[in-house]
Motif scaffolding. Structure first.
Motif, PDB file in Angstrom:
ATOM      1  N   CYS A 295       0.831  -1.211   0.000  1.00 62.74           N
ATOM      2  CA  CYS A 295       0.000   0.000   0.000  1.00 62.74           C
ATOM      3  C   CYS A 295       0.864   1.259   0.000  1.00 62.74           C
ATOM      4  O   CYS A 295       1.871   1.333   0.720  1.00 62.74           O
ATOM      5  N   HIS A 296       0.449   2.242  -0.795  1.00 68.51           N
ATOM      6  CA  HIS A 296       1.144   3.521  -0.857  1.00 68.51           C
ATOM      7  C   HIS A 296       0.092   4.605  -1.075  1.00 68.51           C
ATOM      8  O   HIS A 296      -0.344   4.869  -2.202  1.00 68.51           O
ATOM      9  N   ALA A 297      -0.364   5.229   0.033  1.00 71.20           N
ATOM     10  CA  ALA A 297      -1.470   6.183  -0.018  1.00 71.20           C
ATOM     11  C   ALA A 297      -1.231   7.380  -0.939  1.00 71.20           C
ATOM     12  O   ALA A 297      -2.151   7.792  -1.646  1.00 71.20           O
ATOM     13  N   PRO A 298      -0.023   7.989  -0.975  1.00 73.06           N
ATOM     14  CA  PRO A 298       0.154   9.164  -1.838  1.00 73.06           C
ATOM     15  C   PRO A 298      -0.122   8.899  -3.322  1.00 73.06           C
ATOM     16  O   PRO A 298      -0.528   9.796  -4.044  1.00 73.06           O
ATOM     17  N   THR A 299       0.080   7.650  -3.752  1.00 70.29           N
ATOM     18  CA  THR A 299      -0.192   7.332  -5.160  1.00 70.29           C
ATOM     19  C   THR A 299      -1.499   6.561  -5.311  1.00 70.29           C
ATOM     20  O   THR A 299      -1.805   6.053  -6.384  1.00 70.29           O
ATOM     21  N   VAL A 300      -2.272   6.463  -4.224  1.00 71.59           N
ATOM     22  CA  VAL A 300      -3.557   5.760  -4.197  1.00 71.59           C
ATOM     23  C   VAL A 300      -3.387   4.320  -4.699  1.00 71.59           C
ATOM     24  O   VAL A 300      -4.133   3.833  -5.541  1.00 71.59           O
ATOM     25  N   ARG A 301      -2.384   3.648  -4.180  1.00 69.22           N
ATOM     26  CA  ARG A 301      -2.139   2.257  -4.534  1.00 69.22           C
ATOM     27  C   ARG A 301      -2.328   1.427  -3.268  1.00 69.22           C
ATOM     28  O   ARG A 301      -1.635   1.626  -2.267  1.00 69.22           O
ATOM     29  N   TYR A 302      -3.313   0.509  -3.312  1.00 70.63           N
ATOM     30  CA  TYR A 302      -3.637  -0.293  -2.141  1.00 70.63           C
ATOM     31  C   TYR A 302      -3.764  -1.757  -2.508  1.00 70.63           C
ATOM     32  O   TYR A 302      -4.186  -2.103  -3.617  1.00 70.63           O
ATOM     33  N   CYS A 303      -3.456  -2.618  -1.534  1.00 65.14           N
ATOM     34  CA  CYS A 303      -3.774  -4.033  -1.690  1.00 65.14           C
ATOM     35  C   CYS A 303      -5.282  -4.173  -1.447  1.00 65.14           C
ATOM     36  O   CYS A 303      -5.956  -3.190  -1.130  1.00 65.14           O
ATOM     37  N   ALA A 304      -5.836  -5.356  -1.573  1.00 63.76           N
ATOM     38  CA  ALA A 304      -7.289  -5.545  -1.410  1.00 63.76           C
ATOM     39  C   ALA A 304      -7.746  -5.140  -0.010  1.00 63.76           C
ATOM     40  O   ALA A 304      -8.761  -4.453   0.153  1.00 63.76           O
ATOM     41  N   THR A 305      -6.990  -5.521   1.005  1.00 65.70           N
ATOM     42  CA  THR A 305      -7.350  -5.163   2.386  1.00 65.70           C
ATOM     43  C   THR A 305      -7.241  -3.657   2.588  1.00 65.70           C
ATOM     44  O   THR A 305      -8.123  -3.037   3.188  1.00 65.70           O
ATOM     45  N   GLY A 306      -6.168  -3.074   2.081  1.00 69.30           N
ATOM     46  CA  GLY A 306      -5.985  -1.621   2.203  1.00 69.30           C
ATOM     47  C   GLY A 306      -7.091  -0.846   1.509  1.00 69.30           C
ATOM     48  O   GLY A 306      -7.586   0.158   2.029  1.00 69.30           O
ATOM     49  N   ALA A 307      -7.518  -1.306   0.327  1.00 67.45           N
ATOM     50  CA  ALA A 307      -8.598  -0.638  -0.405  1.00 67.45           C
ATOM     51  C   ALA A 307      -9.900  -0.717   0.376  1.00 67.45           C
ATOM     52  O   ALA A 307     -10.653   0.264   0.449  1.00 67.45           O
TER      53      ALA A 307
END
Length: 123
Positions: free
Chosen positions: A96-108
């Motif tokens: 997961c990397h919030a600044p680039t809005v990239r998340y794994c399934a759990t993070g999303a």
């Protein structure tokens, strides 16, 4: 009027004289009150100017605008829980990397829960 209310609850009367604050009775003013007056002078002046404005004072209290500022300090426990789960996951998940809005399934899923949880208490 919250700033004035604190002083009124302490039994003090605050009046505006030009750009000066007059607080009575002097015998009831503590060091804590003096510090509060110093820290909140601008708020007190603004509240007293509004209270003394005849155009605003003539408006019934119900019609005066109500402003509610929502912060983490006033948020619901549900909001705190969803925020803590989301941030806790972000701190430990390498995908997961919030600044680039990239998340794994759990993070999303946690981000969506956080976004849709109201800061206001439902009870």
């Amino acid at each position: 009027m919250a700033t004035l209310d604190y002083l009124r609850q302490a039994g003090l009367v605050v009046e505006l004289e030009g750009r000066r604050l007059r607080v009575t009775p002097a015998s009831r003013i503590t060091d804590e009150h003096r510090q509060y007056l110093s820290d909140h002078r601008a708020d007190l002046l603004a509240e007293l100017e509004v209270a003394n404005d005849p155009q605003i004072a003539s408006i019934p209290q119900q019609e005066q605008a109500q402003y509610v500022i929502r912060t983490a300090a006033t948020a619901s426990s549900e909001w705190h829980q969803s925020r803590n789960l989301y941030i806790g996951h972000l701190m430990s998940c390498r995908a997961c990397h919030a600044p680039t809005v990239r998340y794994c399934a759990t993070g999303a899923a946690l981000r969506q829960r956080y976004d849709h949880t109201s800061m206001e208490s439902t009870s």
